[in-house]
Design an enzyme around this catalytic site. Structure first.
Site, PDB file in Angstrom:
ATOM      1  N   TRP A  32      17.769  -0.692  -1.845  1.00 60.23           N
ATOM      2  CA  TRP A  32      17.794  -2.102  -2.217  1.00 60.23           C
ATOM      3  C   TRP A  32      17.016  -2.385  -3.484  1.00 60.23           C
ATOM      4  O   TRP A  32      17.304  -3.359  -4.181  1.00 60.23           O
ATOM      5  CB  TRP A  32      17.415  -3.000  -1.050  1.00 60.23           C
ATOM      6  CG  TRP A  32      15.984  -3.149  -0.628  1.00 60.23           C
ATOM      7  CD1 TRP A  32      15.038  -2.188  -0.547  1.00 60.23           C
ATOM      8  CD2 TRP A  32      15.373  -4.365  -0.185  1.00 60.23           C
ATOM      9  NE1 TRP A  32      13.859  -2.716  -0.076  1.00 60.23           N
ATOM     10  CE2 TRP A  32      14.042  -4.046   0.166  1.00 60.23           C
ATOM     11  CE3 TRP A  32      15.813  -5.672  -0.027  1.00 60.23           C
ATOM     12  CZ2 TRP A  32      13.142  -5.008   0.649  1.00 60.23           C
ATOM     13  CZ3 TRP A  32      14.921  -6.624   0.453  1.00 60.23           C
ATOM     14  CH2 TRP A  32      13.610  -6.293   0.783  1.00 60.23           C
ATOM     15  N   ASP A  70       8.605  -2.724   5.699  1.00 59.20           N
ATOM     16  CA  ASP A  70       7.715  -1.854   6.462  1.00 59.20           C
ATOM     17  C   ASP A  70       6.301  -1.978   5.889  1.00 59.20           C
ATOM     18  O   ASP A  70       6.030  -1.404   4.853  1.00 59.20           O
ATOM     19  CB  ASP A  70       8.206  -0.408   6.464  1.00 59.20           C
ATOM     20  CG  ASP A  70       8.673   0.085   5.086  1.00 59.20           C
ATOM     21  OD1 ASP A  70       9.015  -0.743   4.217  1.00 59.20           O
ATOM     22  OD2 ASP A  70       8.706   1.301   4.891  1.00 59.20           O
ATOM     23  N   GLU A  87       4.297  -3.841  -7.981  1.00 58.63           N
ATOM     24  CA  GLU A  87       5.258  -3.869  -6.877  1.00 58.63           C
ATOM     25  C   GLU A  87       5.243  -5.201  -6.137  1.00 58.63           C
ATOM     26  O   GLU A  87       6.274  -5.693  -5.698  1.00 58.63           O
ATOM     27  CB  GLU A  87       4.920  -2.726  -5.918  1.00 58.63           C
ATOM     28  CG  GLU A  87       5.791  -2.649  -4.686  1.00 58.63           C
ATOM     29  CD  GLU A  87       5.218  -1.706  -3.649  1.00 58.63           C
ATOM     30  OE1 GLU A  87       6.003  -1.165  -2.857  1.00 58.63           O
ATOM     31  OE2 GLU A  87       3.981  -1.536  -3.611  1.00 58.63           O
TER      32      GLU A  87
END
Length: 624
Positions: free
Chosen positions: A217, A365, A571
């Site tokens: 993704w 996660d 990120e």
């Protein structure tokens, strides 16, 4: 609804139901009558209908065999943890990414003969020497690549942005593609027992830092950024890489590594194809992609990934869930997973490992969304949840396949996938949409509200099944296109988002739960910002569009400030502090960063944004 009413309306054999309707007109007017009917039905069906607690969802998958290379590298990872685990920078993934210099047999034999202490550990000096002699540097089986379609300043680059500071910054982000562009080394395909990296036909862009390979993704937002950078060939090549994985495995892997063969990630391949097609009008790509996308769709709509639910009116719906084909510690996080399961009884550990891998398949996660008690990772129950965002992605996939088929003149596929998209839209409206709260909620499956009929597990609608938690995922279906422009419910979604308390001065928080996990408060993730912003903007709702622009401006500001302070795109970020960095989870904050670049470039390209002079954090939001 009551279970009796639903089952009686749906599950009586045709002959019995027809006879009953001829002889009596049933009126479901009381709970008493419903209970009588339920008992009558169970008595009549006997062994045909299993008890509710015998639903076969409790059975775990039978995973594919684990390769000898993975088994060995897990042993090496375990040894590394014993030798270096007290180091805060220890990363379990490093050990399963190491390329072998020699054959697996030779390397494994030498490792087994290394001297060990009484507790089985290898000294740090001995293990370091072994790794230096028997392995190449991690990431060395990827080769840096200069994309053929890269230009230092592309023509018509972000034409809506006139601000010189933003344009200058955008060109710096554009240049980061050179730092992240890779191709697989030629020897990888010839030496499969020496690399966990999978061969791919075309060059690609990696996310960054520890994420040295292609991720599913992530690639969508990387491609969005590449299209802004006019790097159409690179974007198409990345799609062809993912299509090649579907040809081999039947689905797109979580990432292009051997140890990711047990799961996928949020299915956005059709969205990537559509973005490239719209930008290039490349019908050849559609012809190549269409049958492969149909195969991927089958992966997400069959087997344990597909779940059947009867709603309160007795109508049957099918929805999708994440469901990894795994029930052991993840090889790339073996040490982490064993630690999570340490306090769990042995007979429940396989189920926990399955839900850990399933959470990894979701891309989230980890976070409180998948936890029964919202804090303890040992209470993960991901596979028992029907995610609203996943079903929005699958709806989008079905709509895209119908659109591609229409372009190519494949009428049968237009009808089939048009019907599938409509059915999923109705299913989400019936099972996930909460009209009072103006958002879509995940739905929790309950083994006490299901039956097994003719070997098919059917869940019965339970009004308590909607997982009423505050999460940004509740608003992703707007981006997926579940509501068409002009739908009156859009106003409810906009108001619900405003009231959600997820909006902060530096973006949208993922949730309001501060658990220390990375998919929770206060972290703000680039793809989630982009989906909400774009969903609001494309809704056509004026208040939604204004809100979209406000969030986009704040997101651009915090990214700009953080970049100028650190020199990196990150990120994830801290939604509560302008220029703040994200944290938490099982690894350190990563730089690079592919999807962050893509989101910022897309926002700059698609929206007319002008920030005040100078672009600085003019406020701080202090957490309680």
């Amino acid at each position: 609804m009551t279970p009796a009413k639903t089952i009686c309306a749906i599950h009586f054999p045709v002959s019995y139901r027809a006879h009953t309707m001829r002889t009596r007109s049933w009126k479901f007017q009381s709970l008493h009558m419903n209970l009588i009917l339920l008992m009558t039905m169970n008595s009549f069906l006997g062994s045909t209908m299993a008890d509710s607690n015998s639903c076969n969802d409790s059975s775990l998958p039978s995973p594919p065999p684990v390769s000898e290379l993975i088994v060995f590298l897990q042993k090496l990872q375990d040894a590394g943890f014993l030798s270096f685990g007290n180091n805060a920078s220890f990363d379990a993934k490093t050990y399963v990414d190491l390329p072998l210099r020699f054959s697996l047999q030779r390397t494994s034999s030498t490792f087994d003969n290394l001297p060990r202490s009484s507790d089985g550990s290898i000294s740090a000096e001995t293990l370091t020497k072994f790794i230096d002699e028997y392995f190449f540097e991690v990431g060395s089986d990827l080769v840096k690549h200069i994309p053929v379609d890269y230009e230092a300043e592309p023509a018509n680059f972000i034409p809506n942005v006139k601000d010189k500071r933003l344009r200058s910054w955008a060109l710096k982000l554009h240049a980061i593609w050179l730092e992240l562009a890779r191709k697989v080394a030629e020897n990888v395909e010839d030496e499969p027992d020496q690399h966990t990296l999978l061969p791919l036909p075309n060059p690609f862009v990696v996310p960054g830092s520890r994420f040295r390979e292609v991720y599913y993704w992530d690639s969508y937002w990387i491609i969005r950024g590449l299209l802004v950078s006019k790097m159409f060939q690179t974007a198409k090549g990345m799609i062809e890489n993912l299509l090649s994985l579907v040809k081999v495995y039947g689905f797109v892997l979580n990432g292009a590594r051997l140890y990711y063969e047990n799961r996928s990630q949020p299915p956005l391949l059709s969205a990537m194809v559509r973005e490239v097609y719209v930008a290039t009008n490349d019908t050849e790509l559609l012809q190549k992609a269409l049958p492969i996308l149909v195969e991927e769709h089958s992966y997400w709509t069959s087997g344990p990934k597909q779940v059947t639910i009867l709603d309160g009116s007795g109508h049957e719906h099918t929805l999708s869930r994440y469901y990894a084909n795994w029930k052991a510690p993840r090889p790339e996080s073996y040490i982490n997973d064993v630690q999570i399961a340490a306090g769990v009884s042995v007979n429940k550990q396989e189920a926990l490992y399955h839900d850990i891998a399933t959470a990894a398949e979701s891309g989230w996660d980890f976070g409180s969304r998948w936890l029964r008690d919202e804090e303890n990772l040992s209470t993960l129950f991901t596979s028992w949840i029907l995610p609203a965002d996943l079903n929005a992605y699958v709806f989008q996939m079905e709509s895209n396949i119908a659109y591609f088929a229409k372009v190519l003149g494949v009428k049968s596929a237009v009808r089939k996938f048009g019907r599938a998209a409509k059915a999923r839209q109705i299913a989400m409206d019936s099972i996930m949409w909460n009209d009072d709260m103006g958002q879509w909620f995940d739905y929790v499956l309950d083994s006490y509200h299901c039956k097994v009929y003719l070997n098919k597990t059917i869940y019965l609608w339970n009004e308590r099944g909607q997982r009423i938690i505050t999460s940004i995922s509740n608003f992703v279906p707007l981006w997926g296109g579940i509501l068409k422009p002009g739908d009156a419910r859009t106003e409810k979604v906009v108001n619900a988002l405003i009231k959600s308390r997820l909006l902060f001065p530096a973006g949208l928080a993922t949730s309001l739960q501060e658990t220390g996990q990375q998919w929770d408060f206060p972290n703000a993730w680039p793809p989630l910002q982009h989906m909400v912003i774009e969903g609001l903007f494309l809704s056509g709702h004026s208040d939604g569009q204004r809100l979209a622009k406000k969030i986009a401006l704040e997101w651009i500001r915090t990214n700009f400030v953080a970049f100028n302070e650190s020199g990196y795109m990150l990120e994830k970020y801290d939604a509560t502090v302008c220029g703040g960095t994200g944290g938490g989870g099982e690894y350190e904050l990563q730089t690079g960063f592919g999807w962050t670049n893509g989101v910022v470039l897309s926002l700059l390209n698609d929206l007319e944004l002008t920030l005040e002079d100078p672009i600085v954090c003019s406020y701080l939001f202090l957490k309680d």
